[in-house]
Motif scaffolding. Structure first.
Motif, mmCIF file in Angstrom:
data_model
loop_
_atom_site.group_PDB
_atom_site.id
_atom_site.type_symbol
_atom_site.label_atom_id
_atom_site.label_comp_id
_atom_site.label_asym_id
_atom_site.label_seq_id
_atom_site.Cartn_x
_atom_site.Cartn_y
_atom_site.Cartn_z
ATOM 1 N N THR A 331 0.835 -1.201 0.000
ATOM 2 C CA THR A 331 0.000 0.000 0.000
ATOM 3 C C THR A 331 0.867 1.247 0.000
ATOM 4 N N ALA A 332 1.925 1.252 0.826
ATOM 5 C CA ALA A 332 2.825 2.405 0.881
ATOM 6 C C ALA A 332 3.507 2.626 -0.465
ATOM 7 N N MET A 333 3.928 1.546 -1.122
ATOM 8 C CA MET A 333 4.554 1.701 -2.436
ATOM 9 C C MET A 333 3.560 2.236 -3.459
ATOM 10 N N SER A 334 2.358 1.705 -3.443
ATOM 11 C CA SER A 334 1.342 2.167 -4.386
ATOM 12 C C SER A 334 1.005 3.638 -4.165
ATOM 13 N N GLU A 335 0.821 4.013 -2.920
ATOM 14 C CA GLU A 335 0.484 5.397 -2.603
ATOM 15 C C GLU A 335 1.605 6.361 -2.972
ATOM 16 N N SER A 336 2.841 5.864 -2.970
ATOM 17 C CA SER A 336 3.966 6.757 -3.228
ATOM 18 C C SER A 336 3.970 7.295 -4.652
ATOM 19 N N GLN A 337 3.134 6.753 -5.505
ATOM 20 C CA GLN A 337 2.995 7.343 -6.834
ATOM 21 C C GLN A 337 2.567 8.800 -6.718
ATOM 22 N N ARG A 338 1.831 9.122 -5.654
ATOM 23 C CA ARG A 338 1.411 10.509 -5.457
ATOM 24 C C ARG A 338 2.607 11.433 -5.235
ATOM 25 N N LEU A 339 3.680 10.901 -4.647
ATOM 26 C CA LEU A 339 4.883 11.712 -4.468
ATOM 27 C C LEU A 339 5.503 12.049 -5.817
ATOM 28 N N GLY A 340 5.601 11.043 -6.689
ATOM 29 C CA GLY A 340 6.136 11.286 -8.016
ATOM 30 C C GLY A 340 5.265 12.232 -8.819
ATOM 31 N N ASP A 341 3.948 12.037 -8.745
ATOM 32 C CA ASP A 341 3.027 12.933 -9.462
ATOM 33 C C ASP A 341 3.157 14.362 -8.961
ATOM 34 N N ALA A 342 3.283 14.504 -7.645
ATOM 35 C CA ALA A 342 3.396 15.848 -7.067
ATOM 36 C C ALA A 342 4.662 16.540 -7.557
ATOM 37 N N PHE A 343 5.778 15.796 -7.616
ATOM 38 C CA PHE A 343 7.016 16.394 -8.096
ATOM 39 C C PHE A 343 6.884 16.839 -9.548
ATOM 40 N N LEU A 344 6.349 15.977 -10.394
ATOM 41 C CA LEU A 344 6.221 16.310 -11.809
ATOM 42 C C LEU A 344 5.325 17.528 -12.016
ATOM 43 N N GLN A 345 4.305 17.663 -11.208
ATOM 44 C CA GLN A 345 3.431 18.839 -11.306
ATOM 45 C C GLN A 345 4.149 20.093 -10.826
ATOM 46 N N LEU A 346 4.890 19.975 -9.731
ATOM 47 C CA LEU A 346 5.564 21.150 -9.176
ATOM 48 C C LEU A 346 6.628 21.703 -10.119
ATOM 49 N N VAL A 347 7.418 20.827 -10.727
ATOM 50 C CA VAL A 347 8.497 21.338 -11.581
ATOM 51 C C VAL A 347 7.955 21.972 -12.856
ATOM 52 N N GLU A 348 6.719 21.657 -13.213
ATOM 53 C CA GLU A 348 6.108 22.283 -14.389
ATOM 54 C C GLU A 348 5.405 23.587 -14.045
ATOM 55 N N SER A 349 5.203 23.834 -12.757
ATOM 56 C CA SER A 349 4.477 25.032 -12.353
ATOM 57 C C SER A 349 5.390 26.255 -12.393
ATOM 58 N N GLU A 350 4.790 27.429 -12.453
ATOM 59 C CA GLU A 350 5.561 28.667 -12.504
ATOM 60 C C GLU A 350 5.942 29.181 -11.119
ATOM 61 N N ASP A 351 5.389 28.570 -10.091
ATOM 62 C CA ASP A 351 5.670 29.054 -8.733
ATOM 63 C C ASP A 351 6.346 27.989 -7.882
ATOM 64 N N LEU A 352 7.225 27.190 -8.503
ATOM 65 C CA LEU A 352 7.939 26.154 -7.759
ATOM 66 C C LEU A 352 8.620 26.737 -6.536
ATOM 67 N N ILE A 353 9.243 27.904 -6.676
ATOM 68 C CA ILE A 353 10.007 28.479 -5.579
ATOM 69 C C ILE A 353 9.141 28.741 -4.362
ATOM 70 N N SER A 354 7.864 28.989 -4.545
ATOM 71 C CA SER A 354 6.984 29.270 -3.407
ATOM 72 C C SER A 354 6.759 28.042 -2.541
ATOM 73 N N HIS A 355 7.099 26.868 -3.063
ATOM 74 C CA HIS A 355 6.925 25.625 -2.310
ATOM 75 C C HIS A 355 8.218 25.173 -1.626
ATOM 76 N N VAL A 356 9.309 25.913 -1.847
ATOM 77 C CA VAL A 356 10.618 25.503 -1.330
ATOM 78 C C VAL A 356 10.918 26.236 -0.026
ATOM 79 N N GLN A 357 11.262 25.471 1.008
ATOM 80 C CA GLN A 357 11.645 26.030 2.302
ATOM 81 C C GLN A 357 13.156 25.850 2.498
ATOM 82 N N PRO A 358 13.758 26.655 3.349
ATOM 83 C CA PRO A 358 15.195 26.465 3.626
ATOM 84 C C PRO A 358 15.457 25.109 4.264
ATOM 85 N N LEU A 359 16.587 24.530 3.904
ATOM 86 C CA LEU A 359 16.984 23.233 4.450
ATOM 87 C C LEU A 359 17.719 23.435 5.769
#
Length: 359
Positions: A331-359
């Motif tokens: 179940t955890a592996m299957s659900e983790s597809q959402r992590l990959g989908d979220a990344f692909l959506q974020l890098v295509e967005s124009e406001d990626l920087i607004s989602h980035v916090q300091p490390l």
């Protein structure tokens, strides 16, 4: 089990100061990434499988180029999979093989080591030459050479040695040099792009088809859980163990150009395995200045069964219910597809920087 749908962000993004500046000016493109670290952490890696699949199966291939992959423990197993001819199939197979391992209560370290060796044999399928000649990736595997009492597998001697490590580490990480040396086994075409390693005695050894399996097994050989690996062809005579003991989350002096992309299961970097319970032990921000770390958000974790990623303790929690553990991990592996989908959506967005916090 049906997918769990939540509206909260699945990913947490944290970055060093130079990575933030790069993303603010340029966004993030696959061509910006020349290095990818992979942390130790056992089954937690299964919980970010979907992120690995999105990166190695879809996003990075948009800009083929040579990239360095550096991993300790399960991180090295993930990256060996990514260097296979079909990385998506290999990463999925790694998840299945790991999930399918079953151990009875009181299993010996010899049996666990044998099972992991068998798993690696099935995963690698003899593709040593393909891994080491991959046109897009250089594989780097981190192990430690054990010193003193840590050369033994007997519980008494090894336990005494580990007690010494814990005490020394409380005084400071620098004292771990009395117990371990770092060894990086790397693609013979290029060493990993790191600045001089001055924190611990470190050496570099070429990976070959003759030592790849032993290096991978050593990199995951946790003391008291698995036997040490007592021979890695091409290395100095010695006793080798899990690279995460020194470099749990690979807090290393990265020198790769662009952004160091770090798919991780935690939103922070813990320097060594013995620092897990030391909240004051922080990573070096200068070393991580080019890092963009991707990790499951708290909201994402709360949506999972047991509100966490799979972990090694699950073997004990479910010792009498292997079917239950396997269902949970899948179940955890299957659900983790959402992590990959979220990344692909974020890098295509124009406001990626607004989602980035300091490390």
């Amino acid at each position: 089990m049906p997918a769990i749908h939540v509206s909260a962000p699945a990913l947490t993004l944290r970055a060093g100061h130079r990575a933030i500046e790069h993303i603010r000016k340029n966004g993030l493109q696959p061509a910006d990434v020349h290095m990818i670290p992979g942390a130790a952490g056992g089954p937690k890696a299964l919980g970010i499988q979907g992120l690995d699949l999105a990166l190695f199966g879809e996003w990075l291939p948009r800009a083929p180029q040579m990239r360095s992959l550096i991993g300790a423990s399960i991180g090295s197993w993930r990256f060996a999979s990514a260097c296979m001819p079909d990385p998506v199939a290999a990463l999925r197979q790694l998840g299945e093989l790991y999930t399918n391992m079953r151990f009875p209560k009181g299993v010996s370290i010899q049996r666990i080591s044998a099972a992991c060796g068998e798993m690696l044999d099935e995963l690698l399928g003899g593709e040593f030459d393909s891994i080491l000649s991959n046109p897009n990736y250089h594989l780097n595997i981190v192990v430690v050479k054990s010193l003193g009492l840590l050369q033994h597998d007997s519980r008494t001697r090894l336990g005494l040695g580990l007690s010494g490590v814990i005490g020394a580490n409380l005084l400071g990480r620098r004292h771990l040099g009395r117990f371990f040396e770092r060894v990086i086994l790397h693609d013979p075409r290029q060493r990993p792009p790191l600045d001089d390693l001055q924190d611990f005695k470190s050496s570099h050894v070429n990976l070959t088809p003759d030592n790849l399996r032993a290096a991978l097994l050593a990199s995951g050989s946790i003391p008291m859980v698995m036997e040490a690996v007592r021979e890695i062809p091409g290395t100095a005579a010695g006793v080798y163990r899990d690279g995460g003991l020194l470099d749990y989350h690979l807090d290393l002096p990265y020198q790769a150009p662009g952004v160091v992309l770090y798919p991780h299961f935690l939103d922070r970097v813990v320097p060594g395995w013995f620092d897990k319970t030391l909240p004051w032990r922080k990573a070096n921000p200068q070393q991580l200045r080019d890092v963009l770390l991707l990790a499951p958000s708290r909201e994402y974790l709360d949506s999972l069964p047991y509100r966490k990623l799979p972990d090694r303790k699950d073997f004990n929690r479910f010792v009498y219910d292997n079917d239950g553990r396997e269902k949970y991990w899948r179940t955890a592996m299957s659900e983790s597809q959402r992590l990959g989908d979220a990344f692909l959506q974020l890098v295509e967005s124009e406001d990626l920087i607004s989602h980035v916090q300091p490390l």
